[in-house]
Enzyme design. Structure first.
Site, mmCIF file in Angstrom:
data_model
loop_
_atom_site.group_PDB
_atom_site.id
_atom_site.type_symbol
_atom_site.label_atom_id
_atom_site.label_comp_id
_atom_site.label_asym_id
_atom_site.label_seq_id
_atom_site.Cartn_x
_atom_site.Cartn_y
_atom_site.Cartn_z
ATOM 1 N N HIS A 59 14.674 4.408 -7.931
ATOM 2 C CA HIS A 59 14.521 4.305 -6.408
ATOM 3 C C HIS A 59 15.639 3.996 -5.941
ATOM 4 O O HIS A 59 16.758 3.577 -6.375
ATOM 5 C CB HIS A 59 13.328 3.117 -6.424
ATOM 6 C CG HIS A 59 11.984 3.157 -6.740
ATOM 7 N ND1 HIS A 59 11.046 2.493 -6.067
ATOM 8 C CD2 HIS A 59 11.583 4.038 -7.571
ATOM 9 C CE1 HIS A 59 10.046 2.942 -6.742
ATOM 10 N NE2 HIS A 59 10.231 3.746 -7.752
ATOM 11 N N GLU A 61 16.682 1.800 -3.562
ATOM 12 C CA GLU A 61 17.309 0.712 -3.599
ATOM 13 C C GLU A 61 17.899 0.105 -4.957
ATOM 14 O O GLU A 61 19.012 -0.548 -4.846
ATOM 15 C CB GLU A 61 16.253 -0.663 -3.304
ATOM 16 C CG GLU A 61 15.276 -0.355 -1.892
ATOM 17 C CD GLU A 61 13.928 0.668 -2.004
ATOM 18 O OE1 GLU A 61 12.998 0.390 -1.558
ATOM 19 O OE2 GLU A 61 14.082 1.584 -3.032
ATOM 20 N N CYS A 89 9.118 -1.339 -2.506
ATOM 21 C CA CYS A 89 8.213 -1.924 -3.439
ATOM 22 C C CYS A 89 8.090 -3.063 -4.052
ATOM 23 O O CYS A 89 9.493 -3.655 -4.169
ATOM 24 C CB CYS A 89 7.785 -0.649 -4.239
ATOM 25 S SG CYS A 89 9.094 -0.488 -5.645
ATOM 26 N N CYS A 92 11.373 -2.921 -6.363
ATOM 27 C CA CYS A 92 12.816 -3.148 -5.675
ATOM 28 C C CYS A 92 12.839 -4.231 -5.059
ATOM 29 O O CYS A 92 14.192 -4.943 -4.936
ATOM 30 C CB CYS A 92 12.840 -1.826 -4.628
ATOM 31 S SG CYS A 92 12.619 -0.288 -5.397
#
Length: 155
Positions: A59, A61, A89, A92
């Site tokens: 992801h 992040e 999410c 993250c």
């Protein structure tokens, strides 16, 4: 018009949006992130690369946090800010807490999996040993429009 607390983060969010747009070349969900040092200087960037890397943890992040830790030579990001185009999410938000990032700034809210104030609030959960300030909705319209257009093409 952005809230006064959000104004200083608009240039960083524009940079995160540039990273998000780069996701379109690999078919990844367009989410971009940047990490700022205490002076507001971008020290790391990341974008979703789950499809490109075939890695479920890639992801924006997580990749930005990894790059920031490598840039400063320390995983403690206690004086940094994460700026991301979509509300983090749970994975993250957990990574942000593990890195001890004191501030999360995001653009679009995630009503399905957000973990910084919408569905969950991992970032500010008092039961955890670290909490972050959360500033949501920075350039929300632009961030949401990019995601909406991406998903509209796939429906």
């Amino acid at each position: 018009m952005e809230a006064p607390a959000a104004r200083p983060f608009v240039p960083a969010m524009e940079r995160a949006l540039d990273e998000a747009r780069a996701c379109l070349a690999t078919g990844d969900v367009p989410v971009g992130a940047v990490v700022l040092d205490r002076d507001g200087v971008v020290i790391a960037v990341g974008r979703n690369e789950r499809e490109a890397r075939q890695d479920p943890t890639a992801h924006a992040e997580v990749l930005a946090l990894r790059a920031a830790a490598a840039a400063i030579g320390d995983w403690h990001l206690e004086e940094h800010t994460l700026v991301v185009t979509l509300e983090p999410c749970p994975m993250c938000a957990g990574a942000v807490m593990a890195a001890r990032v004191p501030r999360i700034v995001f653009g679009a809210w995630d009503p399905k999996a957000g973990a910084s104030g919408s569905v969950y609030d991992v970032a500010r959960d008092r039961r955890l040993p670290h909490r972050s300030e959360v500033i949501g909705g920075v350039l929300e319209g632009e961030c949401a429009a990019l995601l909406d257009a991406f998903f509209a093409e796939r429906r």
